[in-house]
Write a protein that holds these residues in place. Structure first.
Motif, PDB file in Angstrom:
ATOM      1  N   UNK A  48       0.836  -1.211   0.000  1.00 25.29           N
ATOM      2  CA  UNK A  48       0.000   0.000   0.000  1.00 25.29           C
ATOM      3  C   UNK A  48       0.862   1.249   0.000  1.00 25.29           C
ATOM      4  N   UNK A  49       0.245   2.360  -0.408  1.00 21.02           N
ATOM      5  CA  UNK A  49       0.845   3.681  -0.242  1.00 21.02           C
ATOM      6  C   UNK A  49      -0.265   4.653   0.135  1.00 21.02           C
ATOM      7  N   UNK A  50       0.123   5.722   0.831  1.00 27.70           N
ATOM      8  CA  UNK A  50      -0.868   6.664   1.348  1.00 27.70           C
ATOM      9  C   UNK A  50      -1.108   7.855   0.433  1.00 27.70           C
ATOM     10  N   UNK A  51      -0.116   8.239  -0.393  1.00 28.66           N
ATOM     11  CA  UNK A  51      -0.278   9.461  -1.201  1.00 28.66           C
ATOM     12  C   UNK A  51       0.289   9.248  -2.605  1.00 28.66           C
ATOM     13  N   UNK A  52      -0.607   9.156  -3.602  1.00 27.25           N
ATOM     14  CA  UNK A  52      -2.067   9.039  -3.447  1.00 27.25           C
ATOM     15  C   UNK A  52      -2.412   7.656  -2.906  1.00 27.25           C
ATOM     16  N   UNK A  53      -3.566   7.497  -2.244  1.00 26.28           N
ATOM     17  CA  UNK A  53      -3.912   6.205  -1.649  1.00 26.28           C
ATOM     18  C   UNK A  53      -4.076   5.133  -2.731  1.00 26.28           C
ATOM     19  N   UNK A  54      -3.417   4.007  -2.537  1.00 20.12           N
ATOM     20  CA  UNK A  54      -3.625   2.898  -3.449  1.00 20.12           C
ATOM     21  C   UNK A  54      -3.212   1.600  -2.774  1.00 20.12           C
ATOM     22  N   UNK A  55      -3.874   0.527  -3.189  1.00 26.12           N
ATOM     23  CA  UNK A  55      -3.576  -0.827  -2.726  1.00 26.12           C
ATOM     24  C   UNK A  55      -3.200  -1.641  -3.955  1.00 26.12           C
ATOM     25  N   UNK A  56      -2.038  -2.244  -3.930  1.00 26.26           N
ATOM     26  CA  UNK A  56      -1.587  -3.075  -5.044  1.00 26.26           C
ATOM     27  C   UNK A  56      -1.534  -4.530  -4.608  1.00 26.26           C
ATOM     28  N   UNK A  57      -2.292  -5.371  -5.293  1.00 34.49           N
ATOM     29  CA  UNK A  57      -2.258  -6.809  -5.068  1.00 34.49           C
ATOM     30  C   UNK A  57      -1.257  -7.421  -6.037  1.00 34.49           C
ATOM     31  N   UNK A  58      -0.510  -8.392  -5.566  1.00 28.32           N
ATOM     32  CA  UNK A  58       0.449  -9.071  -6.445  1.00 28.32           C
ATOM     33  C   UNK A  58       0.467 -10.553  -6.127  1.00 28.32           C
ATOM     34  N   UNK A  59       0.852 -11.340  -7.134  1.00 27.54           N
ATOM     35  CA  UNK A  59       0.884 -12.787  -6.979  1.00 27.54           C
ATOM     36  C   UNK A  59       1.877 -13.375  -7.972  1.00 27.54           C
ATOM     37  N   UNK A  60       2.503 -14.495  -7.641  1.00 28.65           N
ATOM     38  CA  UNK A  60       3.417 -15.133  -8.592  1.00 28.65           C
ATOM     39  C   UNK A  60       2.646 -15.905  -9.659  1.00 28.65           C
ATOM     40  N   UNK A  61       3.202 -16.015 -10.848  1.00 32.19           N
ATOM     41  CA  UNK A  61       2.658 -16.858 -11.906  1.00 32.19           C
ATOM     42  C   UNK A  61       3.498 -18.131 -11.926  1.00 32.19           C
ATOM     43  N   UNK A  62       2.938 -19.224 -11.466  1.00 31.61           N
ATOM     44  CA  UNK A  62       3.705 -20.473 -11.360  1.00 31.61           C
ATOM     45  C   UNK A  62       2.814 -21.675 -11.662  1.00 31.61           C
ATOM     46  N   UNK A  63       2.039 -21.567 -12.733  1.00 32.46           N
ATOM     47  CA  UNK A  63       1.040 -22.574 -13.049  1.00 32.46           C
ATOM     48  C   UNK A  63       1.541 -23.569 -14.089  1.00 32.46           C
ATOM     49  N   UNK A  64       1.086 -24.807 -13.962  1.00 31.68           N
ATOM     50  CA  UNK A  64       1.310 -25.815 -14.987  1.00 31.68           C
ATOM     51  C   UNK A  64       0.468 -25.488 -16.216  1.00 31.68           C
ATOM     52  N   UNK A  65      -0.791 -25.094 -15.988  1.00 29.34           N
ATOM     53  CA  UNK A  65      -1.677 -24.648 -17.060  1.00 29.34           C
ATOM     54  C   UNK A  65      -1.675 -23.121 -17.071  1.00 29.34           C
ATOM     55  N   UNK A  66      -1.340 -22.539 -18.210  1.00 27.06           N
ATOM     56  CA  UNK A  66      -1.250 -21.084 -18.281  1.00 27.06           C
ATOM     57  C   UNK A  66      -2.604 -20.447 -18.018  1.00 27.06           C
ATOM     58  N   UNK A  67      -2.668 -19.440 -17.157  1.00 24.31           N
ATOM     59  CA  UNK A  67      -3.951 -18.766 -16.906  1.00 24.31           C
ATOM     60  C   UNK A  67      -4.489 -18.101 -18.172  1.00 24.31           C
ATOM     61  N   UNK A  68      -5.799 -18.194 -18.330  1.00 23.59           N
ATOM     62  CA  UNK A  68      -6.444 -17.481 -19.445  1.00 23.59           C
ATOM     63  C   UNK A  68      -6.843 -16.070 -19.042  1.00 23.59           C
ATOM     64  N   UNK A  69      -7.186 -15.883 -17.767  1.00 25.40           N
ATOM     65  CA  UNK A  69      -7.499 -14.548 -17.269  1.00 25.40           C
ATOM     66  C   UNK A  69      -7.568 -14.562 -15.755  1.00 25.40           C
ATOM     67  N   UNK A  70      -7.596 -13.371 -15.165  1.00 22.55           N
ATOM     68  CA  UNK A  70      -7.836 -13.167 -13.741  1.00 22.55           C
ATOM     69  C   UNK A  70      -9.012 -12.203 -13.616  1.00 22.55           C
ATOM     70  N   UNK A  71      -9.830 -12.391 -12.587  1.00 19.75           N
ATOM     71  CA  UNK A  71     -10.890 -11.437 -12.277  1.00 19.75           C
ATOM     72  C   UNK A  71     -10.744 -11.048 -10.809  1.00 19.75           C
ATOM     73  N   UNK A  72     -10.688  -9.758 -10.553  1.00 21.81           N
ATOM     74  CA  UNK A  72     -10.511  -9.238  -9.191  1.00 21.81           C
ATOM     75  C   UNK A  72     -11.828  -8.626  -8.723  1.00 21.81           C
ATOM     76  N   UNK A  73     -12.280  -9.046  -7.549  1.00 23.21           N
ATOM     77  CA  UNK A  73     -13.505  -8.524  -6.952  1.00 23.21           C
ATOM     78  C   UNK A  73     -13.151  -7.844  -5.630  1.00 23.21           C
TER      79      UNK A  73
END
Length: 976
Positions: A48-73
């Motif tokens: 996170x950072x406070x100025x400007x406020x933002x939240x960044x989500x991150x994750x490793x890509x380590x799949x046997x089957x390549x992802x087709x997409x991600x959906x964030x809720x």
């Protein structure tokens, strides 16, 4: 994950599935590989950072089957559904949310789609989330056998809880009391302050509730009632004891028959209100061999050890590196991917890079013996006291003894394997984790998956348990989440523990003068923003008296000049976690102005006990509902603690919509307004009946004050209903409202269009619930499960769910659900039984459907069989040597029609333990065999696998509608 490379993960994933392939003597070599189960999780964390406020989500890509997409809720913490999602490409590894505010927290769900599976990740993230200073009221139930011996340690626990923002309500109770009486104590505290009572800590062998007809580990011989502490956390659900009748389980603890005090519900009947955790070392002798002498310290000393390390952790004298360890023997297991729960949670709490994954058998316990971790997960084929693959024993089995002997070093532990989730068993391995020098919690995570992500912003672990228990609606997902919402979900350990600890101040001293009270302390050893000072006149609750952080190590309260006050000082820092940032306070340290400085890390002692001769009074009922017009009584009991030297008259007041004497009375025809507890007795009981049918009503008896006694449970409420028999605990309601009298007769019934369905076929049984009377409103109807078939495993809807209720829509008289039997397991059956519904009489209360092999069922009232048949079981050996090379060949044979394959089930008994002491060379010990089509018999070779002294096992054929039984059992002795 930093134990091996992505390339090696792919290689491993293409090798053998995790199935615990084992060797016996020189028959097989031992080796195991795990699937790439981390792919079923999104290992997301936040920065996170406070100025400007933002939240960044991150994750490793380590799949046997390549992802087709991600959906964030995203949603708010208390929202019951997710907002609209944001789609990202399959190559994405980050997501930044700029629509956030400093001081707020948000829950995120990240869904990953691939051609092979769907992965889910959850993060509770925020920026500078405000400090939580009040955590509500915590009910502490203490096993009264240890109240005196642990007075110092229990006082310290209460002080630590107060220092973390709790108000503590303590009751010392008997380990032999009924679970219904214990529940009434909890409910009375809850209903006295529903807004603030949030947590329940069961310390010692508080009576264990059992409920259901379930086997979430999938073993037919484990079907029945399981321990269900969630019963204590559910304040208003209906728990009954009249429909389940199952005595087939190997362990008598799991037997469940009407009226035995074990409840019917396999699924939690309503939302769970309280965060419940248990610390219980009863029946933990640490036997090295079956029936051998105890090797563990006493129950008292294990409890003392737990309290001391709980205090050490809260004050940062017990620590572990912020890293996690994982060993898994199961792999993806058909998409259930049990260990994905660990990858998902550990990443959000600690960051994916901190997770270490062990691949080699036998390395989990040795790694934890010499290295400490904040979190650890181990899973493999299990028993009550062992897990396959985690230790260095036979077949790399790790046992309760191994865990304690190695003194594994993890603070928070999740485990998974068959049997061990039934934790109220001798030397249970989940409870064994809590006997080590660092283990503070454990949970059975896999069926269902647990969700701990809210701990990343400082919530207690008990909230993770409650969130998991309330997840029957699938708000938090994984690809397959079997057993979600079932009653066995339980937390072993202190439910108030949090993950991030701030070192408290030390050496708090004070003095009083004309200018007020002056406090001085040594600073926290952590880098903190400053200190808050709190004050109380009655040892709690505490109110903060400093408006901002103190950057000095002293404070003078000039607003008081005399009197007795208690002060508390807490250090505060801005916690920077893998979920963002939040203000986090240390445990409080206390000082009293009456001259008794309580010193560093201690706290306010609990209130003194009442004067000799004083005690408590409680009133309880063995039913919440009684049948009108029946002579089945409800037993009302008044119980006292303290002296029993003399008679004690106790009076009570009547209230409710039912009329005394007209609607309820004793069988003798009177309804007294008092009872007398006789000298020498702790209780007195009165039976009442409802002699006439007058429509739904209720009665409440409320105790009148008695000099020198306080109330543990002051009132009891009983519903009066027609044509219903319910045996369940007392469930006090603050102000029940009378139910309207129906204007026309209304009935409910349940039916099926099939008496039997074929296993492995898509031809369903259509279960219909029908009502008569008004259809103006939608109507929710619940039902209980029973029978020899396992919910979801053996029968479910074609959509893959097995709900415990159906809703008849407005304007409709019925609703139908189609049930299939998805797998071949041999003849079983299931029964659905309607729960009572106010203002409705039940004309057909249950329906039973048989599940049979190799048959296409098209309707009718009887099971279609393959013809007359007799089945017998035999062994070519009556004795086999332990760890010898000569097996006992168990043969199951049939006479008569052999045109179709036949599944035959059997149960285990004897002094030898299934799998631990005897099994096949392949390393498994199935509970059924299949005689192939055209064959008259099938055999399996059973070896004795351990040197444990003379024992025996017996296999007994289970009844089956498709055949009669000839020779029913075979017994084999195991000798050294």
């Amino acid at each position: 994950m930093n134990t091996f490379s992505f390339d090696s993960k792919i290689l491993i994933a293409k090798l053998l599935r995790a199935s615990f392939i084992v060797g016996l003597s020189n028959f097989l070599s031992v080796e195991t590989y795990a699937d790439a189960t981390w792919g079923y999780a999104v290992e997301a964390s936040a920065s996170v950072q406070t100025s400007p406020p933002q939240i960044t989500l991150s994750w490793p890509i380590n799949d046997v089957f390549s992802p087709t997409d991600f959906i964030v809720y995203r949603k708010g913490r208390n929202d019951t559904s997710w907002g609209s999602g944001t789609s990202l490409p399959g190559s994405a590894s980050t997501f930044t949310d700029n629509n956030v505010s400093v001081g707020s927290a948000y829950e995120y769900q990240i869904v990953k789609h691939t051609s092979g599976y769907t992965g889910y990740g959850y993060v509770y993230a925020g920026i500078s989330v405000p400090l939580v200073e009040s955590r509500g009221k915590l009910i502490l139930l203490v096993d009264n056998r240890f109240s005196s011996a642990l007075v110092t340690e229990l006082s310290q626990l209460q002080a630590d809880l107060i220092g973390d923002g709790y108000s503590v309500i303590r009751h010392d109770v008997s380990s032999t009391d009924s679970v219904t009486n214990i529940k009434s104590i909890i409910q009375n505290d809850y209903y006295a302050d529903t807004a603030n009572v949030k947590t329940l800590f069961l310390f010692g062998h508080i009576p264990v509730p059992y409920s259901g007809d379930l086997n979430p580990d999938g073993h037919a011989e484990h079907l029945g009632a399981w321990p269900a502490d969630v019963y204590y956390g559910d304040m208003n659900g209906v728990w009954t004891d009249y429909s389940v009748s199952d005595s087939l389980g190997t362990d008598v603890r799991n037997h469940n028959i009407p009226g035995d005090g074990k409840f019917d519900q396999s699924f939690i009947p309503s939302g769970v209100e309280l965060r419940v955790g248990r610390v219980d070392f009863a029946n933990m002798p640490g036997r090295l061999v079956y029936g051998g002498p105890a090797t563990f310290p006493s129950e008292l000393e294990l409890l003392r050890k737990y309290l001391n390390k709980d205090h050490a952790f809260r004050t940062k004298n017990l620590t572990a590196p912020a890293r996690a360890l994982i060993f898994d023997e199961f792999g993806d297991f058909g998409g259930q991917a049990f260990v994905a729960s660990a990858y998902r949670n550990f990443a959000s709490l600690l960051g994916a890079s901190t997770i270490q994954t062990l691949q080699a058998l036998g390395t989990f316990i040795p790694t934890l013996a010499s290295n400490s971790f904040l979190w650890a997960h181990g899973s493999g084929s299990g028993s009550f006291s062992s897990i396959g693959g985690i230790g260095s024993g036979l077949y790399n089995t790790g046992t309760t003894i191994d865990i304690v002997s190695a003194d594994i070093k993890a603070i928070f532990t999740t485990l998974f394997g068959s049997w061990l989730g039934d934790w109220d068993s001798e030397d249970n391995i989940m409870r064994a984790v809590l006997t080590t020098s660092m283990g503070l919690t454990s949970s059975w995570s896999g069926r269902p998956h647990w969700f701990y992500h809210t701990m990343g912003l400082g919530e207690p672990i008990g909230e993770s348990a409650r969130l998991t228990q309330n997840n029957s609606n699938g708000l938090y997902q994984t690809q397959i989440n079997q057993a979600a919402g079932e009653v066995h979900i339980a937390l072993m350990g202190d439910p108030a523990l949090r993950m991030h600890i701030v070192a408290p101040v030390t050496n708090l001293t004070g003095s009083m003068s004309g200018s007020g009270v002056s406090l001085n302390w040594n600073p926290s050893s952590d880098s903190v923003l400053g200190y808050y000072v709190y004050r109380s006149q009655n040892s709690g609750p505490y109110s903060r008296i400093t408006n901002s952080f103190l950057n000095t190590n002293s404070f003078t309260d000039s607003s008081v000049t005399s009197g007795t006050y208690s002060y508390m000082v807490r250090a505060v820092r801005l916690e920077n976690s893998a979920s963002g940032t939040y203000y986090n306070a240390s445990d409080g340290v206390f000082y009293n102005t009456n001259g008794s400085s309580l010193g560093s890390g201690t706290g306010i002692n609990p209130p003194p006990p009442p004067p000799p001769g004083n005690g408590t009074l409680s009133i309880s009922s063995d039913r919440t509902v009684m049948i009108e017009g029946s002579y089945i009584p409800t037993n009302i009991t008044i119980t006292r603690t303290g002296s029993t030297a003399s008679d004690l008259p106790v009076s009570y007041a009547f209230s409710g919509t039912a009329t005394t004497w007209d609607d309820y009375r004793t069988p003798q025809g009177n309804m007294p307004n008092s009872m007398t507890i006789p000298a020498g007795s702790a209780s007195v009981t009165m039976s009442i009946i409802a002699p006439q049918q007058s429509g739904p009503k209720y009665l409440t008896l409320t105790l009148n004050p008695v000099t020198n006694y306080t109330f543990a449970a002051a009132s009891v409420t009983v519903q009066l209903m027609s044509k219903v028999v319910v045996i369940s605990p007392s469930s006090p309601s603050p102000s029940p409202s009378p139910s309207p009298t129906p204007t026309a007769a209304a009935t409910l019934s349940i039916s099926s269009d099939q008496a039997a369905i074929s296993e492995g076929s898509n031809v369903p049984a259509n279960i219909t619930i029908t009502r008569t009377g008004s259809t103006a409103n939608a109507m929710l109807v619940r039902y209980a499960f029973s029978g020899t078939a396992a919910t979801w495993d053996d029968y479910r809807t074609s959509q893959g769910t097995m709900p415990d209720s159906m809703t008849i829509p407005a304007g409709s008289a019925s609703v139908t659900m189609s049930i299939i039997a998805p797998r071949h397991i041999g003849s079983r059956y299931f029964t659905l039984t309607l729960y009572p519904v106010a203002n409705f009489s039940i004309t057909s209360g249950s329906v039973t459907v048989q599940l049979v092999d190799g048959v296409v069922v098209t309707g009718g009232s009887s099971v279609i069989t393959t013809g007359p048949m007799t089945v017998s079981i035999s062994s070519d050996q009556s004795t086999i040597s332990e760890s010898g090379s000569t097996p006992a060949n168990i043969t199951i044979s049939r006479t008569g029609n052999n045109s179709a394959a036949l599944t035959v089930q059997y149960s285990f008994s004897g002094t030898a333990a299934t799998w631990d002491d005897y099994r096949q060379a392949q390393g498994n010990m199935p509970d059924s065999v299949v005689i192939p089509a055209g064959a008259s018999s099938v055999s399996m070779a059973i070896f004795a696998t351990s040197h444990v002294g003379p024992r025996y096992f017996t296999l007994t054929l289970r009844p089956n509608a498709n055949f009669s039984i000839g020779t029913a059992s075979a017994t084999v002795q195991l000798v050294n």
